[in-house]
Structure formats: structure tokens, C-alpha cells
Design an enzyme around this catalytic site. Sequence first.
Site, PDB file in Angstrom:
ATOM      1  N   PRO A  70       0.764  -1.009  -0.030  1.00 54.78           N
ATOM      2  CG  PRO A  70      -0.932  -1.636   1.527  1.00 54.78           C
ATOM      3  CD  PRO A  70       0.309  -2.004   0.889  1.00 54.78           C
ATOM      4  CB  CYS A  71       1.119   3.852  -2.387  1.00 50.75           C
ATOM      5  SG  CYS A  71      -0.591   4.412  -3.008  1.00 50.75           S
ATOM      6  CD  GLN A  72      -3.657   3.227   0.628  1.00 48.86           C
ATOM      7  OE1 GLN A  72      -2.389   2.653   0.955  1.00 48.86           O
ATOM      8  NE2 GLN A  72      -4.736   2.967   0.595  1.00 48.86           N
ATOM      9  CG  LEU A  89       5.505   4.608   1.499  1.00 46.62           C
ATOM     10  CD1 LEU A  89       5.898   3.486   0.744  1.00 46.62           C
ATOM     11  CD2 LEU A  89       6.641   5.212   2.349  1.00 46.62           C
ATOM     12  CB  SER A  90       0.859   8.834  -1.560  1.00 45.25           C
ATOM     13  OG  SER A  90       0.275  10.015  -2.396  1.00 45.25           O
TER      14      SER A  90
END
Length: 384
Positions: free
Chosen positions: A74-76, A78-79
Site C-alpha cells: 500500500p502506498c497511502q 508514502l504518497s
Amino acid sequence: MSELTFYEFFAGGGMARVGLGSGWRCLFANDLSPKKAAAYRANFGGDDLHVGDVHAVTPAMLPGRADLAWGSFPCQDLSLAGAKAGLAGARSGAFWGFWNAVLQLKAEGRAPKTLVLENVCGALTSRGGRDFASIGAALSDAGYRFGALVVDAALFLPQSRPRLFIVAIADDVEPPASAVDPAHGAPSAFRPKALHMAHAALGPAARKAWIWWRLSPPRVNVRALEDIVEDDPATAPWRAPHETEALLALMAPLHRARIESLKASQVRRVGAVYRRMRLDASGAKVQRAEARFDGVAGCLRTPAGGSSRQTLLVIENGVVRSRLMSAREAARLMGLDDAYALPSNYNDAYRLAGDGVAVPVVRFLAHELLEPLLGRGAAARRTA
């Protein structure tokens, strides 16, 4: 010639599986989302699928020694648009669940031969580069050599979607010379400045384990955005004229003038629109609609809010029409063909696409890097 094998962590709708192709066999797939798992089953069956928290995955669930473990975690967190909690966040911290499974396999002598970690480019700069350094330290401490590349899906698809790919090899895998960059990381489209800065911030052991991977630019005839647009999709009806006019009213004068120019040209044009918050001349935040007509859509996002979903503008015969991008169009922008079964719910289908990895990028990396690393280079494939 036997198939190569893989585990697909954070599998979503199985886009890494589609991209790897028929020469690869899935041994295990995992995702937390029941809705995404339903799509996975609809397309691939569920024999190899485990639905649940990655932190609960045990070695007993993972058969054999896979050639590859793919992890689009999941990128949330790190975004750049997220909460910026990094790998300490509840969502992007799922990386550590994946990594624990790899370490347990290593303790049993079954560490995957290659690893691919895929995420947003914000992973390079998250928490001042400390998150990327943490991943590098984890890999090098476990005996993996690794490098990273940034690949934009726009090389293959009409979508701007640059993503970070960390490719690691176990200590018993010897990379062929064709996979290693003889220029030792000279700047390129695959190695932007942010990657060089992240590399410089690695600890000594991680820098020693680093490999500058080599990729040749692909030669692909990329379809334009207008080529993937449906005429009258059921999942995204056309808006009423007054609703389209309200959208155009959100545009800055320069954008609106461009729309008027395109209307006057009498040439059919298809553009993609996002709503964004911008500062006006007084410094106040205002909502703006911004359109691009270069044949490329902006990066798909998950549909948490209206501004996260792209709107299409079609200008034809002096008339402007607008609607949300359809579920099938979103799938096409990820490289999924029309035989791929999408969820019936619009938001579920759009989320599946927006959370995925672009299929032709996976195929490109498999062909150019992963398969040669595993002894399946072009020459080997020709003689098989």
C-alpha cells in the site's frame, strides 16, 4: 521448459499475474480486501488465494521456493498526498508483514530468488529518505542485492503513472552482464535525480549491496486516450449540458480559452480533467478544473472523493460533453483487456484499477530483467 513460479502479495485484482504472463505459475496470492479478492477469483479462481492480513501469512501457506515474490504494498502513507506516516503507518507498514514472511522463508532455506517491490515515487523521499533506507537495510541485511528503477506506464499506455520498482536478487542468483548498467547509474529516464539522492542516503551495507540495473527503452506504439474511450458506457453516463458548463466554469481563463479554441477547430478531441485546489491571485484557495489534451490521462487514483476520479471531456462538432471515466476505460488504462471481469460496482472497479500495477510495465520488467536474472533471457526463450 518449466514455468517460473511466483508469490503475489497485495495481489489486488491480479495485475502482476496478468503482466508476468503464461510463462509464470502462481503458487500463492494474498490480499486483505474481500472485494478485490472476489475480482481475483472471478478471473483466476481462488485455489492459490489467501484473503487476510499479510502479517498473518505463515511459511506453511507458501509452497516451495518461488522464483519471485512480488509485493505492490500500500502506498497511502508514502504518497505525497497521504498522511506521510511512511513505513510506520498502518497501511504502508504492511511492507513489514511481507518482509516477515520473506525472512521466515529464508530461515527455512526457501527465500525467493528475486523480489520486486512496487510503490509510488514518494517512497524515495518519504520521511526524508529514511523509509527507502530502511527497505535497503532490510534487503542487504537479509543477503539480498538490489537496485531500483522508476518506470512510467506512459511508455506503454495513455496514462501518466510513474512508479518505483525495487528489484532484489538472493545471494545465490548471479546477474548476467546484460542486466547490469556498465555506466554505474548514469542518469536516465529510469533513474531520475530523486533515485540518485535516495541511493546516496543509503547506509554503507545497503550501498555495497546496490546494483544499478540496466533497462533498454521500450519500442511501443502507445494508443492515445481517445483510442480507449467507450461511446456510451453504462457505468459513466454523459452529464447534462449545464453540468458540463459548471465544470468548465471552474477552469482558469487560459484553460477555458483552450477549450474554446478546440471547439472552433471542428476536430474531435478527448481530454482528461482533474479538480485541484489552487491559489488565486489573492492567495486564497479555489477549486480549479484542469484539462490535458495530449492523448494521455493523468494518474488513476482510488475514488475516495469526486476529485479523485478523472472526468473525460470530448469536444466534437463544436460541442463539449463530459462524464466520469468509465470502469472499463480505467481498466484499459492499466493494460487489462476487455475479457478481464470487473466488479459490477463502479467504485469497486475503479478502485481495483487505481490501486493496481500497470500490466505492460510488469511484462516489460519480466522480459527485460526478471527472466534474464532467472536464466530465461531472450536466447534461452528462443531455444526452449
